[in-house]
Design a protein around this motif. Structure first.
Motif, PDB file in Angstrom:
ATOM      1  N   TYR A  45     -10.135  -2.530  -0.172  1.00 57.14           N
ATOM      2  CA  TYR A  45      -9.062  -3.421   0.276  1.00 57.14           C
ATOM      3  C   TYR A  45      -7.764  -3.232  -0.509  1.00 57.14           C
ATOM      4  CZ  TYR A  45     -12.325  -6.039   3.220  1.00 57.14           C
ATOM      5  OH  TYR A  45     -13.216  -6.404   4.191  1.00 57.14           O
ATOM      6  N   ASP A  46      -7.879  -2.848  -1.766  1.00 58.69           N
ATOM      7  CA  ASP A  46      -6.683  -2.679  -2.593  1.00 58.69           C
ATOM      8  C   ASP A  46      -6.088  -1.281  -2.479  1.00 58.69           C
ATOM      9  OD1 ASP A  46      -6.858  -5.280  -3.520  1.00 58.69           O
ATOM     10  OD2 ASP A  46      -8.160  -4.720  -5.195  1.00 58.69           O
ATOM     11  N   ARG A  47      -6.683  -0.453  -1.665  1.00 53.53           N
ATOM     12  CA  ARG A  47      -6.194   0.916  -1.520  1.00 53.53           C
ATOM     13  C   ARG A  47      -5.466   1.068  -0.186  1.00 53.53           C
ATOM     14  NH1 ARG A  47     -10.780   5.018  -3.656  1.00 53.53           N
ATOM     15  NH2 ARG A  47      -8.903   6.297  -3.878  1.00 53.53           N
ATOM     16  N   ASP A  48      -4.914   2.232   0.052  1.00 54.50           N
ATOM     17  CA  ASP A  48      -4.172   2.494   1.277  1.00 54.50           C
ATOM     18  C   ASP A  48      -5.063   2.272   2.499  1.00 54.50           C
ATOM     19  OD1 ASP A  48      -3.133   4.521   3.496  1.00 54.50           O
ATOM     20  OD2 ASP A  48      -1.456   4.088   2.147  1.00 54.50           O
ATOM     21  N   ALA A  49      -4.448   1.780   3.578  1.00 58.58           N
ATOM     22  CA  ALA A  49      -5.199   1.487   4.803  1.00 58.58           C
ATOM     23  C   ALA A  49      -5.890   2.720   5.367  1.00 58.58           C
ATOM     24  CB  ALA A  49      -4.268   0.884   5.853  1.00 58.58           C
ATOM     25  N   LEU A  50      -5.387   3.895   5.049  1.00 59.63           N
ATOM     26  CA  LEU A  50      -6.003   5.125   5.535  1.00 59.63           C
ATOM     27  C   LEU A  50      -7.437   5.259   5.043  1.00 59.63           C
ATOM     28  CD1 LEU A  50      -5.729   7.818   7.031  1.00 59.63           C
ATOM     29  CD2 LEU A  50      -4.838   8.818   4.904  1.00 59.63           C
ATOM     30  N   PHE A  51      -7.710   4.795   3.814  1.00 65.64           N
ATOM     31  CA  PHE A  51      -9.070   4.872   3.269  1.00 65.64           C
ATOM     32  C   PHE A  51     -10.017   3.995   4.095  1.00 65.64           C
ATOM     33  CE2 PHE A  51      -6.518   6.222  -0.329  1.00 65.64           C
ATOM     34  CZ  PHE A  51      -7.251   7.275  -0.846  1.00 65.64           C
ATOM     35  N   GLN A  52      -9.554   2.820   4.481  1.00 64.10           N
ATOM     36  CA  GLN A  52     -10.375   1.926   5.305  1.00 64.10           C
ATOM     37  C   GLN A  52     -10.645   2.547   6.670  1.00 64.10           C
ATOM     38  OE1 GLN A  52      -8.148  -1.714   5.403  1.00 64.10           O
ATOM     39  NE2 GLN A  52      -7.829  -1.713   3.186  1.00 64.10           N
ATOM     40  N   VAL A  94       6.200  -4.116   8.203  1.00 67.44           N
ATOM     41  CA  VAL A  94       5.421  -3.111   7.494  1.00 67.44           C
ATOM     42  C   VAL A  94       6.013  -2.947   6.103  1.00 67.44           C
ATOM     43  CG1 VAL A  94       4.620  -0.737   7.475  1.00 67.44           C
ATOM     44  CG2 VAL A  94       4.909  -1.939   9.655  1.00 67.44           C
ATOM     45  N   GLU A  95       5.204  -3.221   5.080  1.00 65.10           N
ATOM     46  CA  GLU A  95       5.713  -3.142   3.712  1.00 65.10           C
ATOM     47  C   GLU A  95       5.645  -1.709   3.193  1.00 65.10           C
ATOM     48  OE1 GLU A  95       3.479  -5.904   1.413  1.00 65.10           O
ATOM     49  OE2 GLU A  95       4.226  -7.653   2.490  1.00 65.10           O
TER      50      GLU A  95
END
Length: 296
Positions: A94-101, A295-296
């Motif tokens: 969750y604390d990483r870039d959305a690409l990892f999810q 988008v941040e």
């Protein structure tokens, strides 16, 4: 089929097919939107969970000749799988870039598909309709399967029940608040990790029971999740990401466009939802009822 040869009964039958398919898409898109709204995760494995629900229904109905029990089992088993996946796979990301999810859920698709093929093989399977909904129903001059109409009614009840849960309960208030600021909800005393896991389980369970509902209508086979997940994303984009009413409208648009498209342009009916999505996004870039997101 020439347009002059199309009968009223043909149109009504296809419209009902579109409604049935739209309600299956609706349960899937509501679960996907629920997960995205609170976790911010675009769950690519949602279609695989739908497939698992269909297989659970198949196993229970085959072993115990109880389709209704299979539907309940589909919800429970897939909800548990969703909860485990959220805790073990997604929570560390969750604390990483959305690409990892996104990649994690994409990897889950291959794991689940591989497990299904190893257990059940690549054969297709049929699931009998529940006894209370077997046989046809007369609608004037139109004869239509009773189970498909029951599926529409039950799916509508699920949709209304979910809406009431989110609108009129303490849980719904916390979920809606967490979609805007999970940090604030956590600061006010709510365990957001538990809330997140529970909501992920609910969204996954909706995918599972959608697969269970679809099992008696369509055949159960390993690629069924991949074939439907793209349409679910179209529903979410058309209706507007995070919009409950948008999911309802988008599901009906996609379901009806596919089924009625088979009547008028059968060779190209598969592209109709994409054309509808492009046309809507040209006018409403955030979907019919979506809101603009920063988008941040």
């Amino acid at each position: 089929m020439a347009i002059a040869q199309i009968t009223v009964n043909t149109l009504l039958t296809q419209a009902l097919h579109g409604l049935v398919f739209g309600m299956i898409l609706l349960l899937l898109s509501l679960g996907l939107s629920l997960i995205f709204g609170i976790a911010g995760v675009v769950n690519f494995a949602h279609g695989a969970l739908y497939m698992v629900g269909a297989y659970v229904t198949f196993v229970v109905s085959s072993e115990f000749t109880n389709v209704l029990g299979g539907l309940v089992a589909a919800f429970v088993v897939v909800a548990l799988i969703g909860g485990i996946a959220e805790v073990l796979v997604l929570r560390p990301l969750y604390d990483r870039d959305a690409l990892f999810q996104l990649l994690a859920t994409f990897g889950m698709v291959f794991i689940i598909d591989g497990a299904i093929i190893n257990i059940f093989g690549v054969e297709t399977h049929r699931v009998a309709t529940p006894e209370f909904a077997q046989g046809p129903l007369m609608l004037g001059d139109l004869i239509y399967p009773k189970y498909r109409l029951a599926l529409v009614g039950i799916s509508a009840l699920f949709t209304i029940g979910l809406w009431m849960l989110l609108e009129f309960t303490d849980y719904g208030v916390r979920v809606r608040a967490a979609t805007f600021s999970s940090e604030m909800v956590d600061a006010l005393g709510t365990n957001t990790k538990t809330l997140l896991t529970g909501t992920f389980m609910l969204g996954a369970g909706l995918a599972g029971i959608a697969g269970g509902f679809a099992a008696p209508v369509f055949t159960v086979y390993p690629a069924m999740g991949l074939n439907i997940i793209i349409l679910v994303f179209i529903v979410v984009v058309v209706g507007g990401l995070g919009s409950f009413r948008g999911a309802v409208i988008g599901s009906l648009i996609v379901g009806e466009s596919i089924m009625l498209g088979r009547v008028f342009i059968s060779e190209y009916s598969a592209v109709v939802p994409y054309i509808a999505m492009i046309a809507i996004l040209m006018v409403r870039p955030h979907g019919l009822l979506g809101r603009e997101m920063e988008v941040e």
